[in-house]
Design an enzyme around this catalytic site. Structure first.
Site, PDB file in Angstrom:
ATOM      1  N   ASP A 186     -29.446 -46.831   6.328  1.00  0.00           N
ATOM      2  CA  ASP A 186     -30.576 -47.185   5.475  1.00  0.00           C
ATOM      3  C   ASP A 186     -30.207 -48.272   4.470  1.00  0.00           C
ATOM      4  O   ASP A 186     -30.891 -49.295   4.352  1.00  0.00           O
ATOM      5  CB  ASP A 186     -31.122 -45.942   4.766  1.00  0.00           C
ATOM      6  CG  ASP A 186     -30.028 -45.076   4.151  1.00  0.00           C
ATOM      7  OD1 ASP A 186     -28.836 -45.451   4.224  1.00  0.00           O
ATOM      8  OD2 ASP A 186     -30.353 -44.015   3.581  1.00  0.00           O
ATOM      9  N   ASP A 241     -34.488 -36.559  18.776  1.00  0.00           N
ATOM     10  CA  ASP A 241     -33.275 -37.111  19.370  1.00  0.00           C
ATOM     11  C   ASP A 241     -32.475 -36.068  20.139  1.00  0.00           C
ATOM     12  O   ASP A 241     -31.495 -36.406  20.794  1.00  0.00           O
ATOM     13  CB  ASP A 241     -32.397 -37.751  18.286  1.00  0.00           C
ATOM     14  CG  ASP A 241     -31.922 -39.131  18.687  1.00  0.00           C
ATOM     15  OD1 ASP A 241     -32.610 -39.793  19.487  1.00  0.00           O
ATOM     16  OD2 ASP A 241     -30.854 -39.552  18.204  1.00  0.00           O
TER      17      ASP A 241
END
Length: 897
Positions: free
Chosen positions: A588, A219
């Site tokens: 998550d 990223d």
């Protein structure tokens, strides 16, 4: 958008911290005779022939609940046996455990009623605050305890899975395809050596090589990460065949070579030592190349920039080895080449292998390792860096994961997905097979399983686990117990997913096939790429393997560019109803919650050796920042569409309570924080927090506190954790409650009132301490404002103990004032015991000698006591005057939950 094909890779930095734990090598001589463990009836590296009849359950705690399903290869009735075993806690442990929970719940309610009847009007404000805190303590304890009423253990039966493969129509044809996702951002905070070991362990996993692919999401868009992967692809040509030939464990080279002894399970022990020496020498050279990547790329770029024919355009580009500009971020940021602003990149480093084995060559002068009987194919390896532009919310890790999900759908489209953090690696080569036991077992409800979660295990945590990094109470207690409901929450790494569940499709139990197809046809839901949408039904089919090798032509390149574009998510369901959930720091947990509320199930399982291992922050400051992000994300989840109170009827009632506990637990710590500051009253007034009548109060308090500890010992018993694990968990919860969790509550309040999001920093895994001591980070103090609240609580309680000692000395232990002083001091000492790891942490290098802390504490207490006796005790007034000035004792209790 950059697309390329290569066959090599590279990386940098820091020697991996390793746990040498457990395995033994027993190779006695060069011919592989005595002392060598070689599979006789099965091929090397195959799952053990022993069926899991007892597995994790043949002990005095767990008992199997599905004996009838395990009676040979065909289950005894012509039906395949289940691929996993289920165990429950024996009644002799479970029933007293549940009974104690009920009794404590009744005791808490009775205690509240008693306190209401005995309201202290002389200290009404203290009584009111105390009651509010105790009510929330009791409520929070119930939220935490109720989901644990039915702990269930599930163990994969790899032998049954092997039987299923063996009796399948095409050998390993029954094993479906898997796409493995690894995410990274910063090559400094997340050292590249961690990342390359993670990738190498994945490439060497014991799974059909043509049935899985590995994707790295960078990223940060750095050339260092890309060239590290180029080096990895090259070194994997040696490392992976070596692992297959000798069945080595673990298959991350840094971990493997750090172990002093290893168990040998291959078939050519006579060649192990010479092969190992050769591969280790190559690995050391590989690490040198990885370590030097930063300087290599910078020197190359400087040379190219100086040779630009005298042109000075003000840009110092970062150059690739082929003499072209790197399309991602540059060392010296420039327009379209800086963090948050660069092109999308997809590089296929290793193409998808053929379906037929390709064996290596025999040993020769040029190739000293004999791989003539070893399949040398490598899995597909892809480097990805999604496009980033100013003005777009890139959604951090969740956005990167969704880009991976879309790219993999176009290149390999496996029906199952495993995700890793870059500092985790495959510790057990069978780790990809184990979750398949749950996904493929239709007799056990496998079709409705959205994901399988493994516990997180860590290397090189200090032996006493000062900051509860192992977190065994959570993993092996709380998370395991959720197997008795809909299953554990998703914990961010070491997880296998069903692709269909990530797309937001409903489980077979609740959704009809027609409605699934209709959902796929909704272009607005999944974005403008028709190729992506058309691939989804194939990706949701668990019976298929993996997409045949894709030729990267112009149309595929355009599709890849589209799905990695920074604006692809806009106006779609990505980040809410599809993919990883956006706008929540704990993406998550929120993603797992969405699946559970749709009716999907999940499974928590573990295996030995541990499936995956990783690196945990052993520095106090980094650990506190880590739990700040977790707790802040939990509160974000509560104040969002992912609130458990808003879920529909498909969410199990106790599962709803579990998620409610996960999203509200930081709130209770506000009361704990103020409880810990109440000793200030010892310093500025003569009020005590002791309820009257004191005898009844003490009886309630002792009973409630004793029961929570007895319940804790039952959990220690059935979860298999140690008493030290339990104590460390209690200590670190108090450390978090005095600083981190209240800070998260403050952040959330600011977000609600100002509308501005919360930025949580990435947990740094780099080592800044000397290389001679692998635990040196433990003794490094990084002073940040986050430490201040806990330091204040620590100082206040040390001062309160000193005042208590001074009062007891001034009044005498036999007086009422002296007794109350000693009783109050018990509470203060308890707080100090819980904050003991924090006190060691802020002492830095002196924390290596705990005796220094004890001496310093005693001296501080003595100094405060002497000062109080000298200046604060009213000797001159006489006993009657002192008693009159003291006033009545006010009331307040310690926490009941």
């Amino acid at each position: 958008m950059e697309l390329a094909t290569a066959s090599t890779m590279s990386a940098a930095a820091v020697t991996r911290r390793i746990n040498a734990g457990g395995l033994r090598v027993e190779v006695t001589n060069g011919n592989g005779a005595a002392g060598v463990y070689v599979a006789a009836a099965a091929a090397p590296c195959s799952p053990a022939a022993k069926r899991v009849n007892d597995g994790g359950g043949k002990d005095d705690v767990w008992v199997a609940v599905d004996e009838a399903d395990v009676s040979g290869p065909s289950g005894g009735d012509g039906v395949r046996p289940t691929l996993f075993r289920t165990y429950k806690v024996k009644g002799s442990i479970l029933h007293p455990y549940r009974f104690l929970i009920l009794v404590r719940l009744i005791a808490i309610v009775a205690f509240f009623a008693w306190r209401v009847r005995h309201k202290n009007r002389d200290g009404a404000w203290l009584w009111t605050m105390s009651m509010a805190g105790d009510v929330w303590f009791g409520f929070s304890w119930a939220l935490n305890q109720l989901p644990k009423l039915n702990p269930i253990k599930r163990v994969a039966d790899l032998a049954a899975l092997a039987d299923r493969q063996q009796h399948g129509t095409s050998g390993g044809g029954e094993l479906p395809g898997v796409d493995v996702f690894v995410t990274t951002v910063d090559p400094v905070d997340e050292p590249i050596l961690y990342t390359v070991n993670s990738i190498l362990s994945i490439l060497a996993a014991d799974y059909p090589v043509d049935r899985y692919a590995c994707y790295l999401s960078d990223d940060g868009g750095t050339l260092v990460h890309y060239e590290a992967m180029v080096e990895v692809a090259k070194f994997a040509e040696l490392w992976v065949p070596f692992c297959r030939k000798h069945c080595v464990e673990p298959r991350a080279p840094e971990s493997y070579f750090a172990m002093k002894t290893q168990a040998y399970r291959g078939g050519v022990a006579g060649e192990l030592m010479s092969d190992r020496r050769r591969v280790r020498r190559e690995y050391e050279e590989f690490k040198v190349r990885i370590d030097s990547l930063f300087s290599t790329i910078r020197k190359r770029s400087d040379a190219y920039n100086r040779a630009k024919d005298g042109k000075d355009d003000g840009e110092n580009a970062t150059w690739m080895a082929d003499g072209t500009h790197w399309p991602g971020t540059w060392f010296e940021p420039a327009e379209n080449h800086r963090k948050g602003q660069h092109a999308g990149i997809v590089q296929v480093l290793l193409n998808h292998p053929t379906s037929k084995p390709r064996f290596g060559v025999a040993a020769s002068v040029d190739n000293p390792l004999d791989f003539s009987g070893v399949d040398v194919r490598l899995p597909m390896l892809v480097y990805i860096s999604r496009e980033k532009r100013p003005g777009y919310n890139h959604q951090k890790k969740a956005g990167a994961m969704n880009a991976l999900l879309r790219v993999s759908a176009l290149l390999s489209n496996a029906p199952f997905i495993i995700n890793f953090d870059c500092d985790h690696y495959v510790n057990n080569s069978q780790a990809f097979r184990a979750p398949m036991c749950f996904m493929l077992d239709r007799r056990g409800g496998g079709d409705d399983v959205a994901f399988v979660q493994f516990p997180q295990r860590f290397d090189d945590v200090d032996p006493t686990d000062r900051y509860a990094n192992h977190n065994r109470v959570f993993f092996d207690g709380t998370t395991l117990s959720l197997n008795g409901l809909q299953g554990p929450s998703y914990l961010g790494t070491g997880t296998m997913f069903r692709r269909a569940a990530l797309y937001g499709l409903e489980p077979p139990r609740w959704g009809a096939a027609g409605s699934q197809i209709k959902a796929m046809d909704n272009a607005n839901k999944f974005g403008a790429s028709s190729t992506l949408v058309s691939s989804m039904l194939d990706g949701a089919n668990q019976e298929r393997s993996i997409t045949p090798p894709v030729a990267i032509d112009g149309s595929v390149a355009r599709d890849l560019a589209a799905v990695t574009a920074c604006g692809y998510d806009l106006g779609t369901s990505w980040g809410r109803d599809a993919g990883w959930v956006y706008d929540i720091a704990t993406e998550d947990v929120a993603t797992g919650f969405r699946m559970h509320q749709q009716g999907w199930r999940s499974v928590y399982t573990s295996m030995e050796p541990a499936a995956f291992r990783g690196t945990a922050p052993i520095n106090l400051t980094e650990r506190l920042y880590q739990i700040l992000r977790w707790s802040g994300g939990s509160l974000e989840m509560f104040f969002s569409h992912s609130n458990a109170l808003l879920a529909g009827r498909r969410l199990h009632p106790l599962q709803r309570i579990a998620y409610l506990n996960m999203s509200t637990y930081p709130i209770v710590t506000v009361f704990i924080f103020f409880y810990n500051l109440f000793p200030v009253m010892w310093l500025i007034s003569e009020q005590y927090y002791i309820q009257q009548p004191f005898g009844e109060y003490l009886l309630y308090l002792v009973a409630i506190i004793a029961m929570i500890h007895v319940i804790g010992m039952f959990e220690v018993k059935w979860s298999g954790i140690t008493v030290l694990d339990w104590c460390r968990n209690e200590q670190f919860y108090m450390i978090g409650s005095t600083g981190v969790y209240p800070t998260a509550v403050l952040y959330m309040a600011l977000k609600l009132f100002t509308g501005k999001g919360i930025h949580f920093r990435l947990t740094s895994k780099q080592t800044t301490a000397s290389s001679g001591d692998k635990f040196a980070d433990l003794y490094t103090v990084r002073w940040v404002p986050l430490l201040i609240p806990t330091i204040v609580v620590l100082a206040v309680n040390v001062g309160a103990v000193g005042v208590a000692v001074g009062k007891a000395a001034a009044w005498g232990l036999l007086t009422e004032q002296g007794r109350f002083a000693v009783l109050g001091m018990v509470f203060n000492v308890w707080i100090l015991a819980l904050l003991y790891p924090f006190a060691l942490g802020i002492m830095g290098q002196r924390g290596k000698r705990p005796a220094v802390l004890f001496v310093a504490t005693v001296m501080a207490v003595a100094a405060v006591a002497i000062m109080y006796a000298a200046f604060g005790a009213p000797y001159q007034a006489g006993l009657s005057g002192v008693a009159a000035s003291l006033g009545k004792a006010a009331s307040l209790t310690g926490p009941s939950g």
